[in-house]
Design a protein around this motif. Structure first.
Motif, PDB file in Angstrom:
ATOM      1  N   VAL A  96       1.498   0.442   1.067  1.00 32.74           N
ATOM      2  CA  VAL A  96       0.397   1.365   0.785  1.00 32.74           C
ATOM      3  C   VAL A  96       0.934   2.655   0.168  1.00 32.74           C
ATOM      4  N   SER A  97       2.031   3.170   0.712  1.00 31.78           N
ATOM      5  CA  SER A  97       2.636   4.385   0.176  1.00 31.78           C
ATOM      6  C   SER A  97       3.117   4.169  -1.254  1.00 31.78           C
ATOM      7  N   HIS A  98       3.718   3.014  -1.514  1.00 30.02           N
ATOM      8  CA  HIS A  98       4.192   2.685  -2.858  1.00 30.02           C
ATOM      9  C   HIS A  98       3.018   2.608  -3.836  1.00 30.02           C
ATOM     10  N   LEU A  99       1.971   1.927  -3.417  1.00 30.64           N
ATOM     11  CA  LEU A  99       0.797   1.788  -4.270  1.00 30.64           C
ATOM     12  C   LEU A  99       0.134   3.146  -4.503  1.00 30.64           C
ATOM     13  N   LEU A 100       0.076   3.970  -3.472  1.00 32.73           N
ATOM     14  CA  LEU A 100      -0.517   5.295  -3.599  1.00 32.73           C
ATOM     15  C   LEU A 100       0.269   6.150  -4.590  1.00 32.73           C
ATOM     16  N   ALA A 101       1.598   6.046  -4.555  1.00 30.64           N
ATOM     17  CA  ALA A 101       2.428   6.794  -5.499  1.00 30.64           C
ATOM     18  C   ALA A 101       2.095   6.401  -6.932  1.00 30.64           C
ATOM     19  N   ILE A 102       1.965   5.102  -7.176  1.00 33.66           N
ATOM     20  CA  ILE A 102       1.663   4.631  -8.521  1.00 33.66           C
ATOM     21  C   ILE A 102       0.268   5.069  -8.958  1.00 33.66           C
ATOM     22  N   LEU A 103      -0.711   4.986  -8.040  1.00 31.59           N
ATOM     23  CA  LEU A 103      -2.076   5.392  -8.384  1.00 31.59           C
ATOM     24  C   LEU A 103      -2.155   6.892  -8.661  1.00 31.59           C
ATOM     25  N   ASN A 152       4.635  -6.419   9.242  1.00 32.00           N
ATOM     26  CA  ASN A 152       4.520  -5.480  10.347  1.00 32.00           C
ATOM     27  C   ASN A 152       3.955  -4.173   9.800  1.00 32.00           C
ATOM     28  N   ILE A 153       3.654  -3.236  10.702  1.00 31.12           N
ATOM     29  CA  ILE A 153       2.978  -2.009  10.302  1.00 31.12           C
ATOM     30  C   ILE A 153       3.818  -1.184   9.331  1.00 31.12           C
ATOM     31  N   PHE A 154       5.151  -1.218   9.470  1.00 30.00           N
ATOM     32  CA  PHE A 154       6.011  -0.438   8.582  1.00 30.00           C
ATOM     33  C   PHE A 154       6.001  -1.017   7.167  1.00 30.00           C
ATOM     34  N   ARG A 155       5.985  -2.345   7.069  1.00 30.07           N
ATOM     35  CA  ARG A 155       5.929  -2.992   5.756  1.00 30.07           C
ATOM     36  C   ARG A 155       4.592  -2.683   5.077  1.00 30.07           C
ATOM     37  N   ILE A 156       3.507  -2.772   5.828  1.00 27.09           N
ATOM     38  CA  ILE A 156       2.181  -2.514   5.257  1.00 27.09           C
ATOM     39  C   ILE A 156       2.058  -1.055   4.811  1.00 27.09           C
ATOM     40  N   LEU A 157       2.488  -0.125   5.681  1.00 28.45           N
ATOM     41  CA  LEU A 157       2.426   1.296   5.325  1.00 28.45           C
ATOM     42  C   LEU A 157       3.338   1.602   4.133  1.00 28.45           C
ATOM     43  N   GLY A 158       4.473   0.920   4.072  1.00 32.41           N
ATOM     44  CA  GLY A 158       5.370   1.105   2.936  1.00 32.41           C
ATOM     45  C   GLY A 158       4.723   0.664   1.639  1.00 32.41           C
ATOM     46  N   TYR A 181       3.688  12.353  -6.201  1.00 32.19           N
ATOM     47  CA  TYR A 181       4.118  11.012  -6.611  1.00 32.19           C
ATOM     48  C   TYR A 181       5.495  10.698  -6.053  1.00 32.19           C
ATOM     49  N   LEU A 182       6.430  11.629  -6.212  1.00 32.63           N
ATOM     50  CA  LEU A 182       7.787  11.420  -5.736  1.00 32.63           C
ATOM     51  C   LEU A 182       7.851  11.339  -4.215  1.00 32.63           C
ATOM     52  N   PHE A 183       7.034  12.140  -3.545  1.00 31.65           N
ATOM     53  CA  PHE A 183       7.032  12.116  -2.086  1.00 31.65           C
ATOM     54  C   PHE A 183       6.615  10.753  -1.557  1.00 31.65           C
ATOM     55  N   PHE A 184       5.518  10.205  -2.069  1.00 33.84           N
ATOM     56  CA  PHE A 184       5.042   8.914  -1.574  1.00 33.84           C
ATOM     57  C   PHE A 184       5.988   7.783  -1.994  1.00 33.84           C
ATOM     58  N   LEU A 185       6.664   7.956  -3.122  1.00 34.47           N
ATOM     59  CA  LEU A 185       7.650   6.960  -3.534  1.00 34.47           C
ATOM     60  C   LEU A 185       8.838   6.971  -2.578  1.00 34.47           C
ATOM     61  N   GLY A 186       9.281   8.159  -2.193  1.00 36.79           N
ATOM     62  CA  GLY A 186      10.359   8.259  -1.220  1.00 36.79           C
ATOM     63  C   GLY A 186       9.941   7.790   0.155  1.00 36.79           C
ATOM     64  N   LEU A 187       8.692   8.088   0.531  1.00 35.96           N
ATOM     65  CA  LEU A 187       8.175   7.652   1.832  1.00 35.96           C
ATOM     66  C   LEU A 187       8.130   6.133   1.919  1.00 35.96           C
ATOM     67  N   TYR A 188       7.792   5.502   0.816  1.00 34.64           N
ATOM     68  CA  TYR A 188       7.773   4.032   0.764  1.00 34.64           C
ATOM     69  C   TYR A 188       9.141   3.455   1.114  1.00 34.64           C
ATOM     70  N   ARG A 189      10.214   4.063   0.566  1.00 37.94           N
ATOM     71  CA  ARG A 189      11.539   3.557   0.873  1.00 37.94           C
ATOM     72  C   ARG A 189      11.916   3.813   2.328  1.00 37.94           C
ATOM     73  N   ALA A 190      11.553   4.998   2.842  1.00 36.02           N
ATOM     74  CA  ALA A 190      11.867   5.319   4.239  1.00 36.02           C
ATOM     75  C   ALA A 190      11.155   4.358   5.187  1.00 36.02           C
ATOM     76  N   LEU A 191       9.908   4.031   4.873  1.00 37.02           N
ATOM     77  CA  LEU A 191       9.155   3.097   5.708  1.00 37.02           C
ATOM     78  C   LEU A 191       9.742   1.687   5.630  1.00 37.02           C
ATOM     79  N   TYR A 192      10.295   1.327   4.493  1.00 38.73           N
ATOM     80  CA  TYR A 192      10.925   0.015   4.379  1.00 38.73           C
ATOM     81  C   TYR A 192      12.198  -0.068   5.215  1.00 38.73           C
TER      82      TYR A 192
END
Length: 215
Positions: free
Chosen positions: A10-17, A2-8, A152-163
């Protein structure tokens, strides 16, 4: 999916990149990154993705797992080998046994089934919920963080919130609920709450994130 899983994802990958591309290739100083947190994330992905050898779900799932694994070990290599002289090991002093011992014990006590792969998967879920603590401890110890580190930390946290939103969606649409994953994800997101506030009130306004130095 679903869109939340995909955005999560993407956010996780963006944090790592952001961590790899900007912090390591653009910044002249890498002292603000916790190598211990990156070791924990590498351990998280290793124990979680052992099913790469036993269970095929989809091309997307397989590709994302491989990317996270490779990026995790590339990050650890950069910290402890390529750029070891530029990292602040003195302030990266969180004792990992304080996390690994209770997480290991809990994964044996509370899991879906008492099998090696399931215990390791459960261990990875519990460990991910606290893996960011050495990084947050390092920031609190130094009293500040570089802007790239905060992104980096923001997008990592956003990934968890989206999950979390993903789990809510799956519960309403699929009647699917994984208590271990949900509770661990909520705990992990709570650790980011203060950081989210500082990110919005300081970093997004062009200020450097700084904290009161401990007495």
């Amino acid at each position: 999916m679903n869109i939340f899983r995909i955005l999560g994802d993407v956010s996780h990958l963006l944090a790592i990149l952001i961590l790899i591309c900007f912090t390591f290739f653009s910044s002249p100083c890498h002292a603000g990154i916790s190598g211990k947190t990156q070791i924990l994330f590498a351990l998280v992905f290793t124990t979680r993705y052992l099913d790469l050898f036993t269970n095929f779900i989809s091309v997307y799932n397989t590709v994302m797992k491989v990317i996270f694994l490779v990026c995790a070990y590339v990050t650890v290599y950069m910290i402890y080998v390529k750029f070891r002289k530029t990292f602040d090991s003195e302030n990266d002093s969180f004792r990992l046994e304080f996390l690994l011992v209770p997480v290991t014990g809990l994964s044996f006590l509370e899991n879906h089934s008492f099998t090696p792969l399931e215990i390791l998967w459960t261990f990875s879920i519990y460990l991910e919920s606290v893996a960011i603590l050495p990084q947050l401890f390092m920031i609190s110890k130094t009293g500040e963080a570089e802007t790239i580190t905060t992104h980096y930390l923001f997008f990592l946290g956003l990934y968890r919130a989206l999950y979390i939103a993903n789990w809510v969606w799956r519960y309403h649409t699929e009647n699917f609920y994984d208590q271990i994953a949900v509770v661990s994800g909520v705990v992990q997101t709570i650790f980011y709450c203060d950081f989210f506030y500082l990110y919005v009130t300081k970093v997004l306004k062009g200020k450097k994130l700084s904290l009161p130095m401990p007495v």
